[in-house]
Scaffold this active site. Structure first.
Site, PDB file in Angstrom:
ATOM      1  N   HIS A  55       0.830  -1.220   0.000  1.00 52.78           N
ATOM      2  CA  HIS A  55       0.000   0.000   0.000  1.00 52.78           C
ATOM      3  C   HIS A  55       0.861   1.265   0.000  1.00 52.78           C
ATOM      4  CE1 HIS A  55      -3.857  -2.115   0.555  1.00 52.78           C
ATOM      5  NE2 HIS A  55      -3.159  -2.947   1.286  1.00 52.78           N
ATOM      6  N   ASN A 128     -10.467  -2.686   2.384  1.00 51.79           N
ATOM      7  CA  ASN A 128     -10.127  -2.727   0.959  1.00 51.79           C
ATOM      8  C   ASN A 128     -11.369  -2.379   0.142  1.00 51.79           C
ATOM      9  OD1 ASN A 128      -7.380  -3.423   0.935  1.00 51.79           O
ATOM     10  ND2 ASN A 128      -7.828  -5.604   1.128  1.00 51.79           N
TER      11      ASN A 128
END
Ligand code: NDP
Length: 504
Positions: A55, A128
């Protein structure tokens, strides 16, 4: 003289110049005593913190959450205590695999993280844009992420490694199907849903626990990019998400999401055919309908990206009284791993930084010293640095304790068996056969064939065998697209990295 403030060193000493080095004569070498120069170069050398292992590429906004519906029968969390109550929120969306300079419009799962600055401390929803994940046990996470990163020799992304891993993990097929479907490349973070993905718990004022899942539904509509469109965009700009979010907020067109929860009783959780704490499974909507909770509006671009977004440290362990964990193995691994990652990436007291410090709750703890100890927490008496003490040091509040959780005693000693099971194919089958229409299935076949094209035949066959167990049409569609080469621009970078020959 000027009205502008005087430039100073970090110790506050005025700078005589910010343009030239101090030299031994106009043509001589630089004096070692030019500490202004040293300070300037030294700070530049330290302008980066390690990028996140996963990420790394992210985009963030600030905004607020407003409660629109009463869920106090499920939770005593103050953030949900009253209809109309608003709470400041920091968001960070991200891709998973790419480095911090990666293009925004790549096919990948997106992180969807929210930090609610509640009056009971920060609640982080670290989710997510998909309701499930590739694996269900944190033990596999480092292996999985290694397949998404660069190959140790070619230093390129390796579709071979990705599909080799997935072919050995049949439960991945649910998430891979979503990744290769239309939703695999959202137009922007504003055009995707967010899911807490894990099962969490909520408990109410009477101490009754329910299991919950969090859903944030985009109000902008699901817009997605085809592989060809994404390639065209990336050819023009790598920052399409940052640009779109910036333009939306500047135009006053603030992105919004509707927050919902699904709720399961502790008794129901004993009866579902699937494990409700398995991160590769959803809870079907018809059995566990969405319950509306509130609205999220992100309306401000942070004044400084590094300060508020790069420094932002989202932790699944940041929960508040009334919200708790569940036996989800991935969640439990993340509860440990995220705080550990932030201590390494940012420093011991990373939660004292402006992005992470609670805005609406007082922080009182006995963690002392270490890097970034720039705050005071001596509770008005320097002797109150341990506990118990006879001074005014803070004390625990047992009323916020989570209600006891019933646990199967055998679960404590038994390792979960990692076996292929029919249950792992049921939900991807429902998605493929019942949710997608013919056009969506066709695009899925082509997207997946594009990703698989560079992969060795042995891995292709192992993965196709898994698709066949989901639905024979799935396998046939992908095989045909592979054989005819009828797929769009491969979404995953095409590299010629069939397994390397290793010399004896
Ligand atoms: P439903 O028919 O009620 O739900 C189907 C859901 O599929 C939709 O609500 C939508 O989720 C989601 N969906 C639509 N297109 C896509 C896509 N391209 N990629 C991913 N998701 C998409 O049936 P069920 O609840 O019984 O679920 C059937 C299957 O749908 C599941 O097996 C799962 O694969 C998938 N799904 C289910 C979700 C759930 O929480 N139950 C959530 C997302 C997907 P949304 O409403 O969240 O936009």
């Amino acid at each position: 003289m000027t009205d502008k403030p005087t430039l100073t060193s970090t110790s506050g000493k005025p700078y005589p110049t910010n343009e030239t080095s101090e030299t031994a004569g106009p043509r001589g070498p630089v004096m070692m005593q030019d500490h202004y120069l040293m300070e300037k170069l030294a700070h530049q050398n330290r302008e980066r913190i390690p990028e996140r292992v996963v990420h790394a590429k992210g985009w963030g906004l600030q905004g607020e959450f407003k409660v629109t519906h009463d869920i106090t029968k499920y939770t005593c969390a103050d953030v949900f205590s009253q209809i109309g109550k608003t709470t400041e929120v920091l968001s960070r969306w991200s891709t998973v695999a790419g480095e911090s300079g990666a293009a925004d419009a790549e096919r990948d799962v997106r992180g969807f993280s929210l930090k609610f600055y509640t009056e009971q401390g920060n609640w982080d929803m670290v989710g997510n844009n998909t309701p499930v994940f590739f694996i269900r046990d944190g033990f596999k996470f480092p292996d999985f992420i290694r397949t998404q990163k660069r190959h140790p020799k070619t230093n390129m992304r390796s579709p071979e490694a990705m599909f080799d891993f997935w072919a050995g993990q049949p439960e991945s097929v649910h998430q891979v199907t979503i990744l290769m479907s239309d939703r695999g490349i959202p137009q922007s973070p504003a055009h995707m849903n967010g899911y807490g993905s894990h099962t969490f718990s909520m408990w109410n004022a009477a101490g009754e626990r329910h299991w919950v899942k969090f859903h944030f539904k985009t109000q902008q509509g699901h817009n997605w990019l085809s592989d060809a469109k994404a390639a065209e965009i990336i050819g023009k700009t790598r920052e399409s998400y940052q640009e779109e979010l910036w333009n939306m907020v500047e135009a006053g067109n603030f992105p919004k999401w509707t927050m919902n929860i699904q709720v399961m009783t502790e008794e129901q959780a004993l009866e579902t055919e699937y494990n409700p704490f398995d991160l590769t499974k959803v809870w079907p909507h018809d059995e566990f309908p969405l319950i509306e909770v509130g609205e999220l509006t992100m309306n401000k671009v942070p004044e400084n990206y590094f300060q508020m977004v790069e420094n932002a440290a989202f932790n699944p362990n940041n929960i508040v009284p009334g919200i708790g964990f569940s036996p989800d193995k991935m969640l439990q691994a993340r509860v440990m791993a995220y705080a550990d990652a932030h201590r390494y990436r940012i420093g011991t007291h990373y939660e004292a930084l402006p992005a992470n410090a609670p805005k609406n709750a007082k922080v009182n703890h006995y963690h002392k010293d270490g890097s970034m100890r720039f705050f005071t927490n001596d509770f008005g008496n320097p002797n109150a640095y341990y506990e118990p003490n006879q001074y005014e040091g803070p004390v625990a509040d047992e009323t916020v304790a989570e209600p006891p959780l019933r646990i199967d005693p055998e679960a404590v000693v038994a390792r979960f068996k990692q076996e292929e099971a029919e249950i792992d194919y049921v939900q991807p089958r429902a998605l493929y056969a019942e949710v997608f229409n013919d056009e969506e299935r066709d695009r899925l076949h082509k997207n997946m064939a594009g990703g698989m094209a560079p992969v060795s035949d042995s891995v292709k066959e192992r993965w196709l065998a898994i698709l066949k167990k989901v639905d024979p049409r799935y396998e046939a569609g992908v095989r045909k697209a592979l054989e005819t080469g009828n797929h769009g621009d491969p979404s995953l970078p095409v590299t010629d990295d069939t397994p390397l020959e290793v010399a004896d």
